[in-house]
Design an enzyme around this catalytic site. Structure first.
Site, PDB file in Angstrom:
ATOM      1  N   HIS A   1       0.880  -1.167   0.000  1.00 44.44           N
ATOM      2  CA  HIS A   1       0.000   0.000   0.000  1.00 44.44           C
ATOM      3  C   HIS A   1       0.916   1.216   0.000  1.00 44.44           C
ATOM      4  O   HIS A   1       1.726   1.392   0.912  1.00 44.44           O
ATOM      5  CB  HIS A   1      -0.933  -0.018   1.216  1.00 44.44           C
TER       6      HIS A   1
ATOM      7  N   SER B   1      -6.500 -12.612  -0.614  1.00 44.82           N
ATOM      8  CA  SER B   1      -5.305 -13.061  -1.328  1.00 44.82           C
ATOM      9  C   SER B   1      -4.251 -11.976  -1.308  1.00 44.82           C
ATOM     10  O   SER B   1      -4.272 -11.067  -2.129  1.00 44.82           O
ATOM     11  CB  SER B   1      -5.678 -13.421  -2.769  1.00 44.82           C
ATOM     12  N   THR B   2      -3.324 -12.131  -0.377  1.00 45.77           N
ATOM     13  CA  THR B   2      -2.324 -11.103  -0.128  1.00 45.77           C
ATOM     14  C   THR B   2      -1.123 -11.264  -1.054  1.00 45.77           C
ATOM     15  O   THR B   2      -0.898 -12.331  -1.639  1.00 45.77           O
ATOM     16  CB  THR B   2      -1.807 -11.224   1.307  1.00 45.77           C
TER      17      THR B   2
ATOM     18  N   GLU C   1       2.107  -5.744  10.711  1.00 41.38           N
ATOM     19  CA  GLU C   1       1.255  -4.560  10.737  1.00 41.38           C
ATOM     20  C   GLU C   1       1.618  -3.760  11.976  1.00 41.38           C
ATOM     21  O   GLU C   1       1.581  -4.302  13.088  1.00 41.38           O
ATOM     22  CB  GLU C   1      -0.198  -5.014  10.810  1.00 41.38           C
TER      23      GLU C   1
ATOM     24  N   TYR D   1     -10.406   0.978   5.492  1.00 42.36           N
ATOM     25  CA  TYR D   1     -11.497   0.000   5.507  1.00 42.36           C
ATOM     26  C   TYR D   1     -12.885   0.619   5.471  1.00 42.36           C
ATOM     27  O   TYR D   1     -13.885  -0.100   5.475  1.00 42.36           O
ATOM     28  CB  TYR D   1     -11.352  -0.919   6.730  1.00 42.36           C
TER      29      TYR D   1
END
Lengths: 376, 364
Positions: A86, A230-231, A243, A353
């Site tokens: 990201h 699906s990363t 994270e 999100y």
């Protein structure tokens, strides 16, 4: 300038003026301690353990066998560190760029460790993604689709990454991929596990947790059939998500950067020890298993009509009991949590999100057993 | 007491200079004991603007809620002498969840940009700025709204800030003083940006009076209930003050501490890539409005080195690590703190208004 790090001035003052609510989780004091340690983790990060703590090498006691024989696993030789999946999650971008320029700190005997920027176009524009979320793009459908120029940028990029570090699911795939992320949620340091049966990853996470103790690093397990996604790291045999929050998008905080760097140092130390033949005895790992996604209350047009309640905001990993405040409407009404049992919410108020219809996820605490492992 | 005289007085209000210059002031000090409050025109039209930056969500949601309330018929409507305009400044950026689509809207309000020639495909925000100027202005004209309050959030730990271009707009300074009294537990500061000769470029300069209400820390793209609550309370108190002012209340003079921008400091950057090579030092992070002294830690390079403040004057740091300022080349801003004297004020009565015409021009 002083030693201790202040909490947000606003929230610390507000906590004085906020009404006393019944304390949540009276029965679960240890969970509150998790969060407290999480705060201490990134607020005291630089002084508490950078370059100071050398964990003792784990030894194998004669005759020790908790859960049967030790699993023999192939060496973890090909390792990648992904940043910028990201483009506006800055710690991973900064760390990977640093290591691309000077990789001395990530060298380890017995392993080839490759730092890599996965979404350079999003990094360039400092946005999460250009066309579509790269960290949802590694579906079997996307990876096997042919054609191409008309595909969204991130789908083409996923195919390229799959060629370089995969193919996903094949013996040629990379052994381990660390994928670096930030969150606006108050999650502290969180390791993300995609399979409860990945004993290599479980042992690694156990090693990391012990290495940074008393600071804490929690493990989030997302094995949920519907909520799992699906990363980019899923291309590898052993995918590890990291994270660290809270950090706003587009911002680089030095304490968050340092925390991420230290966690990775211990992770790579584990890989080196494993590749050198060290045996890691059976162990247990406490995890938080993803249970449910909770969206904001919305009106008929899909607009959000309430915010995360002040009692829940920043309380990642603390118990949320039925009846506890969950949302607060813009005109001040409380909407309580109406689940049937106590859960442990996380990813509370993550900026990215809102568009994915998620205010937070609920998790359940679980203890996983990891078999002993040793290089084959 | 004219605004000009008080401005000159306030510019000498550096304690060291005070004793030196008090003998040479253009007016006797005793005139500062003002029995007569300064009379200013009533504020009959007030604008509250949110979403000037589309990802600063407190203002976006607050404006939406105010619009909902305004749609409901109210018994008080006929008696309400103040008209409230509620505006979502940059709807396209709000819809996309971005700060702006083509260019920063809050830099588009200079007279040159507002009145300049239109190119073939002007940036969206320039067109929108002209629309807002027509709606709330025109800037500098007699028909402009009386007060603009523009709502913003910052990732910096700044608490509640008034950001104003002027340090002698008594309306804004009095509203600030009033909010400080009504919300005593909230860290609140008045930031003055306009010490250079340049014209203000921000939306709040369209009204006859204006300021930005900036609240942090909040990540962009997030709405926190505590920050929203602060902004809601701040706006309500501001509107209360306006009603009190318009109904003839006298607001006593006094002192206001003001932080005046001196300079900005950028991150150290790589010469070739222009990427930053250090982060704000952990000792400075979140310490907005603390004093930064010479040799205090400023940045921490990625290789672990501490870079220190090399200035000779201790200054107050703010906008420390604002996410949207990386592209503007600002890691933090530095200010001097001054104590301003503000006079007592009250609204002109209708008779006074008719007698004096547009007093605001005279006082400028």
């Amino acid at each position: 300038m002083g030693q201790s790090e202040p909490r947000s001035q606003v929230s610390s003052l507000l906590s004085l003026t906020r009404q006393q609510q019944p304390r949540r989780g009276v029965l679960r004091k240890d969970a509150a301690a998790f969060k407290q340690r999480g705060w201490k983790l990134f607020h005291c990060r630089v002084s508490s353990f950078v370059g100071v703590h050398t964990p003792p090498r784990p030894s194998v006691l004669p005759g020790m066998s908790l859960h049967g024989s030790t699993a023999r696993l192939s060496e973890a030789r090909r390792v990648a560190i992904f940043g910028g999946t990201h483009g506006n999650e800055m710690s991973g971008v900064a760390l990977v760029n640093l290591w691309i320029k000077n990789g001395a700190d990530i060298q380890r005997r017995g392993a080839d460790i490759k730092p890599f920027i996965t979404n350079p176009r999003a990094v360039e524009k400092c946005v999460r993604y250009v066309d579509t979320d790269l960290n949802r793009a590694f579906t079997h459908e996307n990876l096997s689709a042919s054609g191409g120029d008309e595909f969204p940028y991130e789908v083409r990029r996923a195919q390229e990454i799959n060629r370089m570090f995969g193919p996903k699911g094949s013996p040629e795939a990379y052994d381990v991929i660390f994928d670096l992320h930030n969150t606006t949620s108050n999650m502290g340091c969180t390791l993300i596990l995609e399979s409860s049966k990945d004993h290599f990853n479980l042992q690694m996470m156990n090693y990391i947790k012990k290495a940074i103790s008393p600071a804490s690093c929690l493990v989030l397990l997302n094995e949920h059939p519907l909520l799992k996604y699906s990363t980019s790291r899923s291309v590898a045999k052993h995918p590890v998500g990291l994270e660290v929050g809270p950090q706003p998008q587009g911002v680089l905080r030095s304490n968050i950067f340092e925390a991420m760097r230290v966690i990775l140092k211990h992770a790579l130390d584990f890989i080196e020890l494993f590749n050198e033949g060290m045996e890691f005895p059976p162990c247990t790992v406490e995890v938080f298993r993803v249970s449910e996604r909770i969206d904001y209350p919305r009106d008929a047009n899909g607009n959000i009509i309430a915010m995360v309640h002040p009692n829940l905001q920043d309380c990642d990993w603390e118990p949320l009991n039925p009846g506890d405040p969950m949302f607060q409407t813009f005109d001040g009404k409380t909407i309580p949590y109406q689940g049937s049992c106590t859960v442990y919410p996380t990813f509370i108020n993550e900026a990215a999100y809102y568009e994915k219809q998620q205010a937070f996820v609920t998790t359940r605490r679980e203890t996983l057993a990891a078999s002993g492992i040793r290089k084959a | 007491m004219s605004q000009v005289r008080l401005s000159i007085f306030n510019s000498f209000l550096n304690p060291k200079l005070f004793t030196l210059f008090s003998a040479s002031l253009p007016f006797p000090l005793s005139q500062m004991d003002v029995d007569e409050p300064v009379c200013l025109p009533r504020l009959s039209r007030v604008a509250v603007c949110g979403g000037t930056h589309g990802n600063e969500l407190s203002g976006v949601y607050l404006v939406r809620e105010l619009l909902k309330l305004q749609r409901r018929p109210s018994e008080d409507d006929d008696e309400e002498p103040t008209s409230l305009l509620t505006v979502l400044s940059n709807p396209r950026a709000v819809q996309q969840g971005r700060r702006y689509t083509d260019t920063d809207l809050n830099r588009c309000f200079t007279l040159a940009t507002l009145n300049g020639p239109t190119s073939d495909s002007p940036p969206y925000e320039i067109l929108r700025a002209r629309e807002l100027n027509a709606m709330l202005g025109p800037k500098g004209g007699p028909g402009a709204v009386d007060l603009v309050c523009d709502l913003h959030n910052t990732t910096a730990n700044m608490g509640l800030c008034f950001i104003a271009y002027s340090d002698c707009d008594w309306i804004c300074l009095h509203i600030f003083k009033y909010l400080q009294r009504q919300m005593p537990d909230v860290p609140m500061r008045f930031v003055h940006l306009g010490s250079s000769e340049k014209e203000s470029y921000s939306l709040d300069s369209v009204g006859k009076h204006g300021f930005a209400m900036e609240i942090g820390p909040q990540p962009h793209g997030v709405v926190r209930s505590d920050i929203y609550g602060l902004m809601n309370a701040g706006v309500q108190h501001m509107l209360d003050w306006v009603r009190l002012f318009n109904s003839g209340a006298v607001f006593e003079g006094g002192f206001v501490d003001v932080f005046t921008l001196v300079k900005n400091i950028d991150y150290p950057r790589d010469e070739k890539t222009h990427n930053i090579t250090a982060a704000v030092h952990s000792h400075l992070q979140d310490r907005d409005f603390c004093l930064l002294r010479p040799h205090d830690p400023l940045f921490q390079t990625f290789s672990g080195e501490t870079l220190r403040y090399s200035g000779s004057e201790p200054l107050y740091a703010f906008f420390i690590n604002e996410g949207s300022y990386y592209e503007k080349g600002i890691a933090l801003s530095l200010a001097r703190k001054r104590r301003l004297v503000i006079p007592a004020i009250r609204a002109q009565t209708e008779e006074e208004e008719q007698a004096r015409g547009f007093t605001s021009e005279e006082e400028e």
